[in-house]
Design an enzyme around this catalytic site. Structure first.
Site, PDB file in Angstrom:
ATOM      1  N   ASN A  88      85.017  58.881  56.687  1.00 63.70           N
ATOM      2  CA  ASN A  88      85.900  59.581  55.752  1.00 63.70           C
ATOM      3  C   ASN A  88      85.372  59.549  54.321  1.00 63.70           C
ATOM      4  OD1 ASN A  88      88.006  60.762  57.064  1.00 63.70           O
ATOM      5  ND2 ASN A  88      89.537  59.757  55.784  1.00 63.70           N
ATOM      6  N   THR A 126      94.518  54.106  45.064  1.00 59.51           N
ATOM      7  CA  THR A 126      95.584  53.102  45.212  1.00 59.51           C
ATOM      8  C   THR A 126      95.470  51.977  44.181  1.00 59.51           C
ATOM      9  OG1 THR A 126      95.560  53.546  47.584  1.00 59.51           O
ATOM     10  CG2 THR A 126      96.659  51.530  46.888  1.00 59.51           C
ATOM     11  N   SER A 132     102.020  54.239  48.166  1.00 63.03           N
ATOM     12  CA  SER A 132     102.836  55.389  48.563  1.00 63.03           C
ATOM     13  C   SER A 132     103.315  56.206  47.360  1.00 63.03           C
ATOM     14  CB  SER A 132     104.060  54.917  49.356  1.00 63.03           C
ATOM     15  OG  SER A 132     103.659  54.178  50.465  1.00 63.03           O
ATOM     16  N   ARG A 269      89.344  45.227  87.804  1.00 65.84           N
ATOM     17  CA  ARG A 269      90.179  44.018  87.813  1.00 65.84           C
ATOM     18  C   ARG A 269      91.045  43.965  89.072  1.00 65.84           C
ATOM     19  NH1 ARG A 269      90.367  38.997  85.596  1.00 65.84           N
ATOM     20  NH2 ARG A 269      92.508  38.314  85.205  1.00 65.84           N
ATOM     21  N   MET A 281     103.197  50.578  88.034  1.00 65.80           N
ATOM     22  CA  MET A 281     103.590  50.422  86.619  1.00 65.80           C
ATOM     23  C   MET A 281     102.389  50.556  85.696  1.00 65.80           C
ATOM     24  SD  MET A 281     106.458  47.571  87.189  1.00 65.80           S
ATOM     25  CE  MET A 281     107.314  47.427  85.667  1.00 65.80           C
ATOM     26  N   GLU A 364      95.808  57.746  54.066  1.00 66.94           N
ATOM     27  CA  GLU A 364      96.155  59.139  53.742  1.00 66.94           C
ATOM     28  C   GLU A 364      97.652  59.398  53.873  1.00 66.94           C
ATOM     29  OE1 GLU A 364      93.251  58.326  54.370  1.00 66.94           O
ATOM     30  OE2 GLU A 364      91.829  59.796  53.609  1.00 66.94           O
ATOM     31  N   ALA A 367     103.114  56.423  57.802  1.00 68.21           N
ATOM     32  CA  ALA A 367     103.954  57.175  58.741  1.00 68.21           C
ATOM     33  C   ALA A 367     105.250  57.625  58.057  1.00 68.21           C
ATOM     34  CB  ALA A 367     104.249  56.314  59.965  1.00 68.21           C
ATOM     35  N   ASN A 368     105.853  56.717  57.280  1.00 63.07           N
ATOM     36  CA  ASN A 368     107.104  57.090  56.592  1.00 63.07           C
ATOM     37  C   ASN A 368     106.863  58.246  55.617  1.00 63.07           C
ATOM     38  OD1 ASN A 368     108.508  55.110  57.851  1.00 63.07           O
ATOM     39  ND2 ASN A 368     108.955  53.890  56.035  1.00 63.07           N
TER      40      ASN A 368
HETATM   41  C1  LIG Z   1      91.975  49.123  55.395  1.00 64.21           C
HETATM   42  C2  LIG Z   1      92.478  49.941  54.260  1.00 64.21           C
HETATM   43  C3  LIG Z   1      91.602  50.755  53.550  1.00 64.21           C
HETATM   44  C4  LIG Z   1      92.066  51.501  52.458  1.00 64.21           C
HETATM   45  N1  LIG Z   1      91.164  52.268  51.743  1.00 64.21           N
HETATM   46  C5  LIG Z   1      91.590  52.898  50.621  1.00 64.21           C
HETATM   47  C6  LIG Z   1      90.655  53.620  49.798  1.00 64.21           C
HETATM   48  O1  LIG Z   1      89.446  53.693  50.097  1.00 64.21           O
HETATM   49  N2  LIG Z   1      91.102  54.222  48.671  1.00 64.21           N
HETATM   50  C7  LIG Z   1      92.418  54.174  48.296  1.00 64.21           C
HETATM   51  O2  LIG Z   1      92.748  54.750  47.264  1.00 64.21           O
HETATM   52  N3  LIG Z   1      93.336  53.493  49.041  1.00 64.21           N
HETATM   53  C8  LIG Z   1      92.943  52.852  50.190  1.00 64.21           C
HETATM   54  N4  LIG Z   1      93.843  52.153  50.970  1.00 64.21           N
HETATM   55  C9  LIG Z   1      95.240  52.058  50.517  1.00 64.21           C
HETATM   56  C10 LIG Z   1      96.179  52.896  51.356  1.00 64.21           C
HETATM   57  O3  LIG Z   1      96.059  54.237  51.001  1.00 64.21           O
HETATM   58  C11 LIG Z   1      97.588  52.324  51.094  1.00 64.21           C
HETATM   59  O4  LIG Z   1      97.675  51.112  51.841  1.00 64.21           O
HETATM   60  C12 LIG Z   1      98.673  53.285  51.509  1.00 64.21           C
HETATM   61  O5  LIG Z   1      98.725  54.366  50.614  1.00 64.21           O
HETATM   62  C13 LIG Z   1     100.050  52.594  51.521  1.00 64.21           C
HETATM   63  O6  LIG Z   1     100.257  51.942  50.304  1.00 64.21           O
HETATM   64  P1  LIG Z   1     100.687  50.401  50.261  1.00 64.21           P
HETATM   65  O7  LIG Z   1      99.840  49.634  51.211  1.00 64.21           O
HETATM   66  O8  LIG Z   1     100.676  49.964  48.844  1.00 64.21           O
HETATM   67  O9  LIG Z   1     102.152  50.371  50.843  1.00 64.21           O
HETATM   68  P2  LIG Z   1     103.489  50.639  50.011  1.00 64.21           P
HETATM   69  O10 LIG Z   1     103.361  51.881  49.214  1.00 64.21           O
HETATM   70  O11 LIG Z   1     103.847  49.378  49.316  1.00 64.21           O
HETATM   71  O12 LIG Z   1     104.522  50.903  51.191  1.00 64.21           O
HETATM   72  C14 LIG Z   1     105.030  49.820  52.007  1.00 64.21           C
HETATM   73  C15 LIG Z   1     105.922  50.408  53.088  1.00 64.21           C
HETATM   74  O13 LIG Z   1     107.019  51.099  52.466  1.00 64.21           O
HETATM   75  C16 LIG Z   1     107.076  52.432  52.968  1.00 64.21           C
HETATM   76  N5  LIG Z   1     107.529  53.342  51.900  1.00 64.21           N
HETATM   77  C17 LIG Z   1     106.983  53.508  50.669  1.00 64.21           C
HETATM   78  N6  LIG Z   1     107.641  54.465  49.985  1.00 64.21           N
HETATM   79  C18 LIG Z   1     108.612  54.932  50.812  1.00 64.21           C
HETATM   80  C19 LIG Z   1     109.630  55.912  50.703  1.00 64.21           C
HETATM   81  N7  LIG Z   1     109.760  56.659  49.605  1.00 64.21           N
HETATM   82  N8  LIG Z   1     110.450  56.115  51.772  1.00 64.21           N
HETATM   83  C20 LIG Z   1     110.310  55.400  52.896  1.00 64.21           C
HETATM   84  N9  LIG Z   1     109.370  54.443  53.072  1.00 64.21           N
HETATM   85  C21 LIG Z   1     108.535  54.207  52.050  1.00 64.21           C
HETATM   86  C22 LIG Z   1     105.663  52.786  53.425  1.00 64.21           C
HETATM   87  O14 LIG Z   1     105.696  53.768  54.436  1.00 64.21           O
HETATM   88  C23 LIG Z   1     105.190  51.446  53.970  1.00 64.21           C
HETATM   89  O15 LIG Z   1     105.614  51.325  55.292  1.00 64.21           O
HETATM   90  C24 LIG Z   1      93.417  51.433  52.080  1.00 64.21           C
HETATM   91  C25 LIG Z   1      94.316  50.626  52.817  1.00 64.21           C
HETATM   92  C26 LIG Z   1      93.860  49.888  53.892  1.00 64.21           C
HETATM   93  C27 LIG Z   1      94.833  49.011  54.638  1.00 64.21           C
END
Ligand SMILES: Cc1cc2nc3c(=O)[nH]c(=O)nc-3n(C[C@H](O)[C@H](O)[C@H](O)COP(=O)(O)OP(=O)(O)OC[C@H]3O[C@@H](n4cnc5c(N)ncnc54)[C@H](O)[C@@H]3O)c2cc1C
Length: 407
Positions: A88, A126, A132, A269, A281, A364, A367-368
């Site tokens: 990506n 991020t 998010s 297996r 199952m 990207e 799910a929410n």
């Molecule tokens: C292995 C890995 C690689 C990554 N690589 C990159 C990268 O290269 N560049 C980059 O920029 N980012 C990167 N990320 C960051 C990734 O894009 C973020 O983890 C993602 O956007 C979610 O943000 P957060 O982890 O801060 O979760 P949060 O935003 O804190 O969210 C936590 C939970 O709350 C839920 N939530 C948040 N807002 C709402 C809402 N309004 N309504 C309902 N539910 C909500 C979310 O769905 C989630 O389940 C990476 C993450 C991982 C784990």
């Protein structure tokens, strides 16, 4: 309506499978065990035209198109989901964003090296305050000082930032303007003021590195502004929209990898005198895995197909990403059930698939967040990511290119 892949799609899939068998599989263990970044493998993928699939030939691309991109991403992710992460960065979020929004000079300066993997790319949106809501949580700032921007702040979770040469990074040029105060920059990591600290996270496996990134009085020429000041949010959402296409196919690759391993295991297996594949199952699990993965693949192909037609396919890419992430989570869980205790053994790749399926749930847009976008769209409410921007460069219709013939 025709659901068949073309002869060209099938040839490309065969070529990618051969490449994985010859070039990737024999070398993966070495890089995993030695905790090394597999740059030579990347460069071979770059030379074979994998990263350049959606780039015009004049910028070094292989012009295979978006549907073929989904096919390549699925196969790479099936081979090792960690390589899918790199895919990506190298094919989409970094160089494709520069292609879509950069000037001719910027494209020529950065894109050919990135899609050949002579330079490694990253995408830094991020921050620790929450991925998010990137606009609300963004604290990184960029201030124009003469002919240079000065950037200060930090980014979280940035994939391969410790290996990257070039990145697309977002910062606020106007802290009082909300979304409209964000700008995008092409950054070079060898300039002073840039630090990337890799996180030690066992779930990532050895080849993927996520990093904390720090910018301290980091200076970049003003020519490195990508797009216009204040266009950063639009650029980021557009980049994630294209990224979703490959995330969905990478999730399909993970699910298919689990199916392939599970089918072999079901024959091998033997428990209580019968191969476990003969237990009803277990057969129910297999049936659901196969059907749901096929559904996710069709959604992913559809968004690639629509993008090849020049449509934005924003909605369809969200559907594909959301559905594929749910399917991959369920299929990997079923594979664990089929493998029993061996599912967590290092002799089998199931736990790798489980970890990456769970991680890609967030990539990207979680799910929410996908659910919010999809429901808002269905309800006719305003969607934050509705920027129906087609790509700027169309690819030729003759899609079978030299890169494929040579491989
Ligand atoms: C292995 C890995 C690689 C990554 N690589 C990159 C990268 O290269 N560049 C980059 O920029 N980012 C990167 N990320 C960051 C990734 O894009 C973020 O983890 C993602 O956007 C979610 O943000 P957060 O982890 O801060 O979760 P949060 O935003 O804190 O969210 C936590 C939970 O709350 C839920 N939530 C948040 N807002 C709402 C809402 N309004 N309504 C309902 N539910 C909500 C979310 O769905 C989630 O389940 C990476 C993450 C991982 C784990």
């Amino acid at each position: 309506m025709n659901f068949d892949l073309s002869m060209e799609n099938i040839q490309i899939r065969g070529m990618v499978r051969d490449f994985i068998a010859k070039e990737i599989q024999p070398n993966l263990k070495y890089y995993e065990e030695n905790r090394l970044f597999p740059k030579p493998i990347f460069q071979k993928m770059g030379k074979a035209g994998f990263f350049g699939a959606c780039f015009p030939e004049r910028f070094g691309g292989s012009e295979l198109g978006f549907l073929n991109l989904t096919i390549i991403a699925e196969e790479i992710s099936k081979a090792h989901p960690s390589l899918g992460y790199a895919f990506n960065m190298q094919a989409m979020t970094c160089p494709f964003t520069i292609l879509n929004w950069g000037t001719e000079e910027q494209i020529l300066k950065y894109v050919p090296d990135l899609i050949k993997a002579d330079k490694i790319g990253m995408f830094a949106l991020t921050e620790s305050g929450g991925g998010s809501d990137p606009a609300g949580s963004m604290k990184t700032t960029a201030r124009l000082d003469g002919d240079e921007y000065v950037l200060n702040g930090s980014k979280a979770w940035i994939t391969f930032a410790n290996e990257a040469d070039v990145g697309v990074l977002f910062a606020k040029t106007d802290v009082n303007a909300g979304h409209n105060g964000i700008s995008a920059f092409i950054i070079e990591t060898d300039r002073s003021g840039f630090t990337a600290n890799p996180l030690e996270i066992s779930a990532l496996g050895y080849m993927t590195r996520s990093c904390d990134v720090f910018l301290e009085d980091y200076r970049i020429p003003k020519e490195n502004l990508l797009g216009k000041e204040g266009e950063g949010f639009k650029i980021a959402m557009n980049a994630l929209d294209y990224g979703r296409l490959t995330v969905s196919s990478r999730l399909v690759g993970i699910a298919q990898g689990c199916i392939d391993e599970s089918l072999k295991y079901c024959h091998e297996r033997v428990v209580s005198g019968k191969p476990i594949g003969e237990y009803q199952m277990i057969q129910h699990l297999i049936a659901d895995m196969v059907v749901e993965t096929d559904g996710a693949r069709l959604l992913s192909y559809r968004s690639g197909y629509l993008k090849d037609k020049g449509e934005a396919a924003t909605r369809q890419s969200s559907y594909a990403k959301y559905f594929a992430s749910e399917v991959a989570a369920k299929v990997t869980r079923s594979a664990l059930e089929i493998f029993g205790g061996n599912g967590i053994s290092d002799d089998y790749p199931i736990m790798k698939y489980v970890n990456y399926a769970n991680m890609l749930h967030f990539g990207e847009g979680s799910a929410n967040i996908q659910r919010i976008l999809i429901a808002n769209d269905a309800l006719g409410l305003k969607n934050a990511n509705r920027h129906h921007i087609s790509r700027r460069f169309s690819l030729s219709s003759d899609l079978t290119k030299e890169a494929v013939k040579e491989s």
